[in-house]
Write an enzyme that holds these catalytic residues in place. Structure first.
Site, short mmCIF file in Angstrom:
data_model
loop_
_atom_site.label_atom_id
_atom_site.label_comp_id
_atom_site.label_asym_id
_atom_site.label_seq_id
_atom_site.Cartn_x
_atom_site.Cartn_y
_atom_site.Cartn_z
N MET A 26 0.82 -1.23 0.00
CA MET A 26 0.00 0.00 0.00
C MET A 26 0.85 1.27 0.00
SD MET A 26 -1.38 -0.28 3.88
CE MET A 26 -0.23 -0.56 5.22
N HIS A 52 -3.49 2.58 12.30
CA HIS A 52 -3.00 2.63 13.70
C HIS A 52 -1.65 1.92 13.88
CE1 HIS A 52 -4.73 -1.32 15.67
NE2 HIS A 52 -4.23 -1.57 14.49
C1 LIG Z 1 -3.69 -4.96 11.87
S1 LIG Z 1 -3.89 -5.86 10.46
C2 LIG Z 1 -5.57 -5.50 9.98
C3 LIG Z 1 -6.19 -6.59 9.17
C4 LIG Z 1 -7.64 -6.37 8.78
N1 LIG Z 1 -7.85 -5.13 8.08
C5 LIG Z 1 -8.51 -6.47 10.01
O1 LIG Z 1 -8.88 -5.46 10.58
O2 LIG Z 1 -8.78 -7.62 10.42
C6 LIG Z 1 -2.99 -4.91 9.29
C7 LIG Z 1 -2.90 -5.57 7.95
O3 LIG Z 1 -2.15 -4.71 7.08
C8 LIG Z 1 -1.31 -5.52 6.30
N2 LIG Z 1 -0.18 -4.72 5.82
C9 LIG Z 1 0.88 -4.27 6.53
N3 LIG Z 1 1.71 -3.56 5.75
C10 LIG Z 1 1.16 -3.58 4.51
C11 LIG Z 1 1.56 -3.03 3.25
N4 LIG Z 1 2.69 -2.32 3.15
N5 LIG Z 1 0.77 -3.21 2.18
C12 LIG Z 1 -0.38 -3.95 2.29
N6 LIG Z 1 -0.81 -4.49 3.44
C13 LIG Z 1 -0.05 -4.32 4.54
C14 LIG Z 1 -0.88 -6.61 7.27
O4 LIG Z 1 -0.34 -7.73 6.63
C15 LIG Z 1 -2.18 -6.89 8.00
O5 LIG Z 1 -2.96 -7.87 7.39
O1 LIG Z 2 -2.83 -6.99 19.36
C1 LIG Z 2 -3.31 -6.25 18.50
C2 LIG Z 2 -4.56 -5.67 18.67
C3 LIG Z 2 -5.07 -4.86 17.69
C4 LIG Z 2 -6.40 -4.31 17.81
C5 LIG Z 2 -7.09 -4.37 18.99
C6 LIG Z 2 -8.35 -3.86 19.08
C7 LIG Z 2 -8.93 -3.30 17.98
O2 LIG Z 2 -10.18 -2.81 18.08
C8 LIG Z 2 -8.26 -3.23 16.80
C9 LIG Z 2 -7.01 -3.75 16.71
O3 LIG Z 2 -4.41 -4.55 16.57
C10 LIG Z 2 -3.21 -5.11 16.38
C11 LIG Z 2 -2.54 -4.80 15.18
O4 LIG Z 2 -3.10 -3.96 14.30
C12 LIG Z 2 -1.31 -5.35 14.93
O5 LIG Z 2 -0.71 -5.05 13.75
C13 LIG Z 2 -0.72 -6.21 15.85
C14 LIG Z 2 -1.35 -6.51 17.02
C15 LIG Z 2 -2.61 -5.97 17.30
#
Ligand SMILES: C[S@@+](CC[C@H](N)C(=O)[O-])C[C@H]1O[C@@H](n2cnc3c(N)ncnc32)[C@H](O)[C@@H]1O
Ligand SMILES: O=c1cc(-c2ccc(O)cc2)oc2c(O)c(O)ccc12
Length: 388
Positions: free
Chosen positions: A276, A293
């Site tokens: 991204m 975040h």
């Molecule tokens: C905290 S997770 C949130 C996942 C999903 N949106 C959710 O809320 O369940 C952040 C996601 O961003 C992806 N991500 C991190 N860096 C990225 C990048 N440079 N380009 C695309 N995706 C990325 C991670 O692999 C991960 O799946």
């Molecule tokens: O351990 C986490 C937890 C979060 C998280 C918790 C509560 C929410 O409502 C949203 C997200 O998100 C995480 C995350 O974005 C990550 O990259 C690693 C760990 C966690």
């Protein structure tokens, strides 16, 4: 004559009101000092599978029956009793009525031990959420950190040591593992899987509230919007839920290659591996849930710029970016405030942060968005809609 209560001296010294206040303040110091015990117990309960055993048992279990199920060779029953007693206090489990006692005669010590072993433990609404087989289980979230808590504590030491920017690199992850969070995860498939499951477990509990908010506030206009891209969409759970409510949409899930590789394939979703920070595929709606975040402001601005370009290329005059993120000072549900601040510090570990309304507004402005609205939902996060 009744003995003077030991507090009476202090009461006389401090006065009634100050004395009561100090007792409360002392209790808070004790509570915070021991808070780490609760983290250890929560993780321990999940790792030992205690909620799963009670669930499989179909109801409360005696300490002895529970002990027999745990993956521990020579279990210390007295310690297990103390652990369970604290977890009952935490409302992780509840004491249940023991089965009728046999009338064998026991000496006093045996009787005490027998009583502990006959104590029965049942699930509470909290531990129901930790049963692995439940659809909305939070067990994977509890296990999202390092398998060994010693590493977790070593990492968290950087929260205070890291205040000294001169002596410490930027994030806990860089300090502890020598590379940023997503690089550590990307190089370790087992960790990547756990991380992905942890996020999915949070998301399964909030996605209904997200979809409900989108429908209620008419954020997605069915007639003019047909292309959605979920950036950092992980296993596609959010996209799938949105698709159920808005079946006319064509949904693309974009994530890093190691995530896309293991995401369960779905005929209704198009998975794209990408970065991204380089490029976001064109769309009418760009969705990012719990993505910004993870990052500091400069990185978020770059991501927002790429999202704006994706919408402009998408060609709809009604194009928008939808964020699902925590807004720290939204005062909808005070019981969630503590968790929001907790996630904020969790994000510090990887160089990210949660943001207040003002911090978000500044970021959107710098990211090229002229207007936004915040929609509170029944979750830690809010929906935030950005207009170019
Ligand atoms: C905290 S997770 C949130 C996942 C999903 N949106 C959710 O809320 O369940 C952040 C996601 O961003 C992806 N991500 C991190 N860096 C990225 C990048 N440079 N380009 C695309 N995706 C990325 C991670 O692999 C991960 O799946
Ligand atoms: O351990 C986490 C937890 C979060 C998280 C918790 C509560 C929410 O409502 C949203 C997200 O998100 C995480 C995350 O974005 C990550 O990259 C690693 C760990 C966690």
């Amino acid at each position: 004559m009744e003995k003077q209560h030991c507090g009476d001296d202090a009461k006389a010294l401090l006065g009634e009101e100050n004395f009561e206040q100090e007792i409360g303040a002392r209790a808070r110091v004790w509570k915070h000092m021991f808070a780490y015990i609760e983290t250890i117990l929560l993780r321990g309960a999940v790792q030992l599978g205690i909620p799963d055993h009670i669930h499989k048992n179909g109801g409360p279990m005696t300490l002895r029956d529970l002990a027999a199920k745990l993956p521990v060779e020579a279990i210390n029953m007295s310690q297990l009793h103390q652990v369970m007693r604290y977890m009952v206090h935490m409302k992780l489990f509840m004491k249940a009525i023991p089965p009728a006692k046999s009338n064998t005669t026991l000496d006093e010590e045996d009787e005490e031990e027998e009583e502990e072993e006959e104590d029965c433990y049942g699930l509470t609404p909290v531990s129901e959420l930790l049963v692995r087989s439940h659809e909305r289980s939070l067990a994977p979230l509890v296990e999202v950190e390092e398998p060994d808590m010693r590493d977790t504590f070593a990492m968290w030491a950087h929260l205070i040591e890291g205040l000294d920017r001169e002596r410490y690199p930027k994030t806990f992850w860089e300090a502890h593992y020598g590379m940023p969070f997503y690089e550590v995860i990307g190089r370790n498939p087992e960790w990547s899987r756990r991380m992905s499951e942890g996020m999915t477990s949070i998301t399964r509990g909030t996605v209904d509230a997200v979809v409900h908010g989108l429908v209620r506030e008419k954020v997605i206009d069915d007639h003019v919007m047909s292309k959605l891209v979920d950036v950092g969409g992980n296993t596609g759970d959010v996209a799938k839920a949105i698709l159920r409510a808005f079946p006319q949409l064509k949904c693309t899930v974009m994530d890093l290659p190691h995530v896309v590789e293991y995401a369960p394939k779905d005929p209704d979703l198009r998975f794209v591996a990408g970065d991204m920070l380089q490029f976001v595929p064109s769309a009418h709606i760009v969705l990012l849930k719990s993505v910004l975040h993870n990052h500091e402001d400069d990185v978020c601005i770059k991501i927002l710029n790429n999202c704006k370009e994706a919408i402009l290329r998408g060609g709809s005059t009604k194009g928008k970016v939808i964020l699902v993120e925590i807004v720290l000072d939204i005062d909808d549900r005070p019981e969630l405030t503590n968790s929001r601040f907790g996630v904020d510090l969790r994000m510090v570990s990887m160089g990210g942060k949660e943001r207040s309304k003002k911090e978000w507004a500044d970021l959107f402005f710098k990211g090229g968005f002229s207007r936004h609205e915040i929609i509170p939902i029944a979750a830690l996060e809010s929906i935030v809609v950005l207009y170019p």
